[in-house]
Scaffold this motif. Structure first.
Motif, PDB file in Angstrom:
ATOM      1  N   UNK A  57      -1.900  12.001 -13.397  1.00 28.73           N
ATOM      2  CA  UNK A  57      -1.690  10.713 -14.060  1.00 28.73           C
ATOM      3  C   UNK A  57      -1.537   9.595 -13.031  1.00 28.73           C
ATOM      4  N   UNK A  58      -0.756   9.844 -11.984  1.00 32.58           N
ATOM      5  CA  UNK A  58      -0.578   8.831 -10.942  1.00 32.58           C
ATOM      6  C   UNK A  58      -1.883   8.543 -10.208  1.00 32.58           C
ATOM      7  N   UNK A  59      -2.680   9.581  -9.948  1.00 34.88           N
ATOM      8  CA  UNK A  59      -3.982   9.376  -9.297  1.00 34.88           C
ATOM      9  C   UNK A  59      -4.888   8.507 -10.168  1.00 34.88           C
ATOM     10  N   UNK A  60      -4.936   8.822 -11.469  1.00 39.96           N
ATOM     11  CA  UNK A  60      -5.773   8.041 -12.390  1.00 39.96           C
ATOM     12  C   UNK A  60      -5.299   6.598 -12.455  1.00 39.96           C
ATOM     13  N   UNK A  61      -3.997   6.400 -12.527  1.00 38.78           N
ATOM     14  CA  UNK A  61      -3.427   5.060 -12.624  1.00 38.78           C
ATOM     15  C   UNK A  61      -3.762   4.248 -11.374  1.00 38.78           C
ATOM     16  N   UNK A  62      -3.581   4.848 -10.206  1.00 39.43           N
ATOM     17  CA  UNK A  62      -3.888   4.154  -8.954  1.00 39.43           C
ATOM     18  C   UNK A  62      -5.365   3.781  -8.864  1.00 39.43           C
ATOM     19  N   UNK A  63      -6.254   4.699  -9.262  1.00 37.09           N
ATOM     20  CA  UNK A  63      -7.692   4.418  -9.229  1.00 37.09           C
ATOM     21  C   UNK A  63      -8.048   3.266 -10.164  1.00 37.09           C
ATOM     22  N   UNK A  64      -7.474   3.275 -11.348  1.00 36.47           N
ATOM     23  CA  UNK A  64      -7.795   2.239 -12.324  1.00 36.47           C
ATOM     24  C   UNK A  64      -7.255   0.882 -11.871  1.00 36.47           C
ATOM     25  N   UNK A  65      -6.065   0.865 -11.275  1.00 30.56           N
ATOM     26  CA  UNK A  65      -5.505  -0.390 -10.759  1.00 30.56           C
ATOM     27  C   UNK A  65      -6.397  -0.937  -9.653  1.00 30.56           C
ATOM     28  N   UNK A  66      -6.886  -0.066  -8.766  1.00 33.52           N
ATOM     29  CA  UNK A  66      -7.778  -0.508  -7.693  1.00 33.52           C
ATOM     30  C   UNK A  66      -9.073  -1.071  -8.264  1.00 33.52           C
ATOM     31  N   UNK A  67      -9.643  -0.386  -9.253  1.00 32.44           N
ATOM     32  CA  UNK A  67     -10.887  -0.858  -9.862  1.00 32.44           C
ATOM     33  C   UNK A  67     -10.677  -2.199 -10.546  1.00 32.44           C
ATOM     34  N   UNK A  68      -9.566  -2.350 -11.257  1.00 31.99           N
ATOM     35  CA  UNK A  68      -9.282  -3.604 -11.946  1.00 31.99           C
ATOM     36  C   UNK A  68      -9.081  -4.750 -10.957  1.00 31.99           C
ATOM     37  N   UNK A  69      -8.401  -4.467  -9.841  1.00 30.30           N
ATOM     38  CA  UNK A  69      -8.173  -5.522  -8.862  1.00 30.30           C
ATOM     39  C   UNK A  69      -9.475  -5.919  -8.170  1.00 30.30           C
ATOM     40  N   UNK A  70     -10.358  -4.960  -7.924  1.00 30.59           N
ATOM     41  CA  UNK A  70     -11.659  -5.273  -7.322  1.00 30.59           C
ATOM     42  C   UNK A  70     -12.490  -6.117  -8.284  1.00 30.59           C
TER      43      UNK A  70
END
Length: 76
Positions: free
Chosen positions: A46-59
């Motif tokens: 869950x933490x891995x998915x959350x971090x990936x999605x936050x990075x994608x959203x910020x990009x």
């Protein structure tokens, strides 16, 4: 598959933290493709998915801001 993580296939221990599909909407995360209602995800995944999605959203937001700035400078 209530006792196995949907992503990493690790067996849950009795006190391990796990998340169901219904919590993804509350957290603002898109669930993995193919995940059913009874499937669970461990806390690490869950933490891995959350971090990936936050990075994608910020990009995405950064690209959007850059495009706005470039258009603004070009139209000056």
């Amino acid at each position: 598959m209530d006792n196995v993580c949907f992503l990493c296939k690790q067996i849950f221990q009795p006190r391990s933290l796990k998340t169901s599909r219904s919590r993804f909407k509350i957290m603002g995360i898109t669930p993995p493709e193919g995940m059913g209602v009874t499937d669970r995800i461990c806390n690490k995944c869950l933490h891995k998915m959350y971090d990936e999605q936050i990075k994608q959203d910020s990009v995405k937001q950064l690209k959007k801001n850059m495009t706005k700035d470039l258009l603004w400078y070009r139209n000056r």
